[in-house]
Each structure stands twice: as C-alpha cells, then as structure tokens.
Design an enzyme around this catalytic site. Structure first.
Site, mmCIF file in Angstrom:
data_model
loop_
_atom_site.group_PDB
_atom_site.id
_atom_site.type_symbol
_atom_site.label_atom_id
_atom_site.label_comp_id
_atom_site.label_asym_id
_atom_site.label_seq_id
_atom_site.Cartn_x
_atom_site.Cartn_y
_atom_site.Cartn_z
ATOM 1 N N LYS A 162 0.864 -1.196 0.000
ATOM 2 C CA LYS A 162 0.000 0.000 0.000
ATOM 3 C C LYS A 162 0.891 1.234 0.000
ATOM 4 O O LYS A 162 2.043 1.180 0.424
ATOM 5 C CB LYS A 162 -0.887 0.021 1.248
ATOM 6 C CG LYS A 162 -2.147 0.830 1.070
ATOM 7 C CD LYS A 162 -3.229 0.027 0.363
ATOM 8 C CE LYS A 162 -4.506 0.807 0.179
ATOM 9 N NZ LYS A 162 -5.607 -0.057 -0.271
HETATM 10 P P1 NAD Z 1 -12.988 7.669 -2.952
HETATM 11 O O1 NAD Z 1 -11.983 8.715 -2.695
HETATM 12 O O2 NAD Z 1 -13.482 7.464 -4.348
HETATM 13 O O3 NAD Z 1 -14.289 7.917 -2.018
HETATM 14 C C1 NAD Z 1 -14.195 8.037 -0.640
HETATM 15 C C2 NAD Z 1 -15.537 8.533 -0.117
HETATM 16 O O4 NAD Z 1 -15.504 8.561 1.307
HETATM 17 C C3 NAD Z 1 -15.872 9.953 -0.540
HETATM 18 O O5 NAD Z 1 -17.275 10.102 -0.691
HETATM 19 C C4 NAD Z 1 -15.388 10.795 0.644
HETATM 20 O O6 NAD Z 1 -16.021 12.047 0.739
HETATM 21 C C5 NAD Z 1 -15.763 9.885 1.783
HETATM 22 N N1 NAD Z 1 -14.951 10.120 2.974
HETATM 23 C C6 NAD Z 1 -13.616 10.335 3.026
HETATM 24 N N2 NAD Z 1 -13.232 10.538 4.300
HETATM 25 C C7 NAD Z 1 -14.355 10.429 5.054
HETATM 26 C C8 NAD Z 1 -14.615 10.556 6.432
HETATM 27 N N3 NAD Z 1 -13.638 10.858 7.293
HETATM 28 N N4 NAD Z 1 -15.884 10.359 6.859
HETATM 29 C C9 NAD Z 1 -16.873 10.089 5.984
HETATM 30 N N5 NAD Z 1 -16.690 9.973 4.654
HETATM 31 C C10 NAD Z 1 -15.450 10.148 4.214
HETATM 32 O O7 NAD Z 1 -12.378 6.317 -2.377
HETATM 33 P P2 NAD Z 1 -12.798 4.823 -2.716
HETATM 34 O O8 NAD Z 1 -11.883 4.315 -3.747
HETATM 35 O O9 NAD Z 1 -14.264 4.762 -2.895
HETATM 36 O O10 NAD Z 1 -12.374 4.083 -1.348
HETATM 37 C C11 NAD Z 1 -13.252 4.036 -0.225
HETATM 38 C C12 NAD Z 1 -12.824 2.896 0.670
HETATM 39 O O11 NAD Z 1 -12.849 1.665 -0.073
HETATM 40 C C13 NAD Z 1 -11.405 2.998 1.230
HETATM 41 O O12 NAD Z 1 -11.368 2.395 2.503
HETATM 42 C C14 NAD Z 1 -10.592 2.147 0.258
HETATM 43 O O13 NAD Z 1 -9.388 1.674 0.842
HETATM 44 C C15 NAD Z 1 -11.574 1.033 0.010
HETATM 45 N N6 NAD Z 1 -11.345 0.276 -1.222
HETATM 46 C C16 NAD Z 1 -11.297 0.893 -2.431
HETATM 47 C C17 NAD Z 1 -11.097 0.125 -3.573
HETATM 48 C C18 NAD Z 1 -11.100 0.711 -4.954
HETATM 49 O O14 NAD Z 1 -11.042 -0.049 -5.929
HETATM 50 N N7 NAD Z 1 -11.204 2.022 -5.128
HETATM 51 C C19 NAD Z 1 -10.920 -1.261 -3.465
HETATM 52 C C20 NAD Z 1 -11.002 -1.853 -2.207
HETATM 53 C C21 NAD Z 1 -11.218 -1.071 -1.097
#
Ligand code: NAD
Length: 416
Positions: free
Chosen positions: A104
């Site tokens: 990561k």
């Molecule tokens: P992203 O940046 O596209 O979206 C994140 C969302 O969470 C946004 O709506 C943001 O405003 C909100 N957010 C951020 N901080 C926050 C907080 N403190 N409180 C409430 N809301 C908050 O990110 P993503 O890619 O959707 O990732 C979200 C989660 O999913 C993360 O934990 C990431 O590690 C996990 N994840 C993502 C992927 C991927 O393919 N993108 C894969 C597996 C896991």
C-alpha cells in the site's frame, strides 16, 4: 482516543492465530512488514512557494507474488495506517488465491487544496521517489482514496520514461486507452454486489425489499449505491466527507451521483425532503444493510452496540475494530469482512495486469464472469468455515488467507 489501524491489524492476526493454532514464529513473522519507504516530496506550488509532503510505500508480504495495493492521498495518512492497509492486502490477495502479495502507499496531503497541475507534480515526484520498489514484478500500485485513473496514468508515465519503454503493467486502474481494463473502475462495487446477493441467498433475504445505508459516496460507495438502486433497493442514507443525507422513503441515487460527479459535495445538495445528518448518526440508522465505504475505524466499541442492521458489508478497508466485531457477532449481525467484500477491485486489477502482460484485452462480459466466479468461490469457502466452526466470517476468511501465507513461508523457508 485515536485507534491505530496497524494495532488493529496485528490484533486480527492474534485472533486468527489462536483460532487456528498457528505457531508463535509464523504469527510473529506475519505481524511484521517486509519493508517501508518514507519519502519527502518537494513541490513547487502554483504561487512559486515550496511545499514538502511526506509519502509512504509499504510491502507487507511478497511471499506469494509481487506486492499489490492502492495509493491514497489524504491529510491524515501515516505510516501505521499504510502498514495496516498493506497487511490487509496480503490477506485479500491470499483469500482470493491471486498470485500477488500485499502492499500500500499514501501521501499525507489534502488533495482538495491542490490544483490539477500541483497534483500532477506531486504524483510524478512521489513516483520518482518510490520507483525502486515498484514495477510489474515487484509491486503494482492502484487507485485508492482520492486517487483515480488519471493519477495512475501519471505514475505509469514516470515509470515508463525511466525505463525507456512503455510499461503499462506497473499500475492497474489506468485509463483504458493506455492499457487499463474494462470493468476495473466499478469492480469493487460490482464485487460487493455479488457478495451481497450471495449472503442474502444464504440468509433467505430478498435483496429488492431491503433498506440500505452507505457511508462514503466515492468510487466504492457510489458504485454499490448505483447497482443496488437500479436493482430496486431503497437507499435511505448516504454520506461523504462533508455530510450525510437521509430520506426514509429512499434517496434518488441517480441524481445524487450526477451531483457528486460534477465535483459537488453532499452538504450543498438541496432537496427539502432530505435530512442532513452527520456520519455518526448515519452509522446507527435502522436498516437492513449497512455499507461502510469511506475509511477505517468507523464501527468501534463506542457505537457498535447502537448499530441496527442485519448485514454489515465492508466496502472500506478496516472499518470495524476487533472490539466492535465481538459486539456485532453477539448481536447476530453478519459482518462481511473487507478482505472478501471489497476484493472485486484487486481481482479485476489482477485481470488488468495479466491483460497488460499478454497485450490481449478481454471484454466486459468475460471480466464480470471471471470476477463473479473467483469472488463467489472465496465467499462459499469462507461461509462454509464460518458455519462449521461457528465463527465470524472475518475469522473464517482470515483462516483461509493466513493458512496460504503460512504454507508459502514454510515451503520457501527462511533465507539464508
Ligand atoms: P474515494 O476517494 O473514491 O471515495 C471516498 C468517499 O468517502 C468519498 O465520498 C469521501 O467524501 C468519503 N470520505 C472520506 N473521508 C471520510 C470521512 N472521514 N468520513 C466520511 N466519509 C469520508 O475512495 P474509494 O476508492 O471509494 O475508497 C473508499 C474505501 O474503499 C477505502 O477504505 C478504500 O481503501 C476502500 N477500497 C477501495 C477500492 C477501490 O477499488 N477504489 C478497493 C477496495 C477497497
């Protein structure tokens, strides 16, 4: 009190080690990361001033293959958070039986305060700083919180310029035009959807009749909201960093996605029926399915008792602490763990990686079929163990994942 995600990750290893009777040496080995690189990233800002940001790239385990894991840009990123996220990637790739390890990266920065040019300079310099520990055979980054296909394109460009040839396999989640895969962007949400359908079948729940609450409305939260909304589910609350919106009759997800995709925040969305709520309230709303899809440590011993749902489907990495896990298990709430529920992203990243190596690209139908097959195999295996041993799905998933890593360590032996 701040919860340290790496302490959570280590505690989870202790829990599974005890459950499966793992020897002490292997347990200690698994609690260590292989390597961590901390870098300073000096950037000339648009106004001519110099700012220096801190970045990280961590390999937790490459014992089963090259490291794999996203890069996040966020103001509170720190080394222990990245170590935890890398550790969880090890379990995820192992559970899905992908020939990859866990890694990561992150940069401590608030990207909302950067112009596009500043973001590009930051990405390019960060890539240059970590270039010796990434590569198609070493460690392959992907998007995570606040990074996207464009950021991956800049990383690929820097790496390719250094190598003197185009190297698409250095990152996944790239734009399709430069070696990305169809279906990668929505893959995590798609995987959540397949797993949710599968658990609803096991529990005899009709997905269409269920109410859903989603924390986080970005790539993961937005995609699963869209899929469930179009399936006929009632999404009663969503949130982003700025606010939550609640409407017991169900939100119009299509309009909300449009709003967010145009660069707006939920706090500014106007609809007189929708009530603005804070993230803490959102998590404890009565619903059938709660999907944390934002950041880690959201369901803790402080609020677990108030969680009022049938299923917690972990879109985010590490949203539930081990203490909260115990409380939810005692309340008979099914927690579908992150390493299973959100593994669609890394699975399609793996497909992208293979497609890049072969220079032969699959169609969406093939991507989704293979994704469904792989994720449901992992789900079935996990579910079976959880029922047989009467243990939470997380512990069952960890047993599978940790066993494979432990076996690989045993077979390879300890160097020298
Ligand atoms: P992203 O940046 O596209 O979206 C994140 C969302 O969470 C946004 O709506 C943001 O405003 C909100 N957010 C951020 N901080 C926050 C907080 N403190 N409180 C409430 N809301 C908050 O990110 P993503 O890619 O959707 O990732 C979200 C989660 O999913 C993360 O934990 C990431 O590690 C996990 N994840 C993502 C992927 C991927 O393919 N993108 C894969 C597996 C896991």
């Amino acid at each position: 009190m701040e919860i340290n995600p790496f302490e959570v990750a280590k505690k989870q290893i202790d829990i599974v080690a005890k459950e499966m009777g793992l020897d002490k040496n292997t347990t200690e080995y698994l609690k260590r990361i292989e390597r961590a690189l901390i870098v300073s990233i000096p950037i000339i800002m648009d106004d001519g001033s110099l700012k220096i940001f801190e970045g990280y790239r961590v390999h937790h385990s490459t014992v089963r293959g090259p490291g794999k894991g996203g890069i996040r840009f966020a103001p509170n990123v720190n080394l222990d958070e990245v170590k935890a996220l890398a550790t969880w990637m090890t379990w995820k790739t192992s559970l899905l039986n992908l020939p990859l390890g866990g890694a990561k990266g992150g940069v401590r920065v608030d990207p909302r305060k950067l112009s596009k040019k500043e973001l590009e300079r930051l990405t390019r310099r960060y890539t240059a700083e970590i270039i010796n520990i990434i590569g198609p055979d070493i460690d392959i980054p992907a998007p995570d919180v606040n990074t996207n296909a464009q950021v991956m394109a800049w990383i690929m460009d820097v790496y390719s310029m250094q190598k003197g040839r185009s190297v698409p396999g250095v990152v996944t989640g790239k734009p399709i035009e430069i070696g990305g895969s169809v279906g990668r962007e929505p893959a995590t949400g798609m995987g959540l959807y397949f797993v949710l359908q599968a658990i609803c079948d096991k529990l005899d729940l009709n997905l269409k009749s269920l109410s859903v609450v989603i924390q986080g409305f970005g790539n993961v939260g937005g995609t699963i909201a869209d899929l469930l909304y179009n399936h006929g589910c009632k999404i009663i609350a969503i949130s982003d960093l700025t606010s939550g919106l609640y409407y017991e009759k169900g939100l119009d997800i299509t309009k909300l996605l449009e709003w967010v995709k145009n660069g707006n925040y939920l706090k500014d969305y106007k609809n007189e029926n929708y009530k603005k709520i804070v993230n803490e309230e959102l998590l404890t709303l009565k619903c059938d399915i709660l999907i944390p899809a934002a950041i880690e440590n959201q369901i803790t011993k402080e609020n677990a008792d108030k969680i009022d749902t049938k299923i917690v489907l972990e879109g985010a990495n590490g949203p539930t602490t081990p203490e909260a896990d115990d409380i939810l298990f005692n309340k008979r709430i099914h927690v579908v763990p992150d390493i299973l529920a959100n593994s669609g992203g890394v699975t399609v990243s793996y497909f992208e990686y293979i497609q890049d190596i072969h220079s032969y690209f699959w169609n969406l139908d093939r991507i989704n079929k293979e994704l469904k097959r792989i994720i449901l195999e992992a789900f079935e295996e996990t579910y079976k163990i959880s029922i047989e041993r009467k243990i939470p799905l997380r512990t069952a998933a960890y047993i599978i994942a940790v066993s494979r890593i432990a076996k690989a360590i045993e077979l390879r032996g300890i160097f020298p």
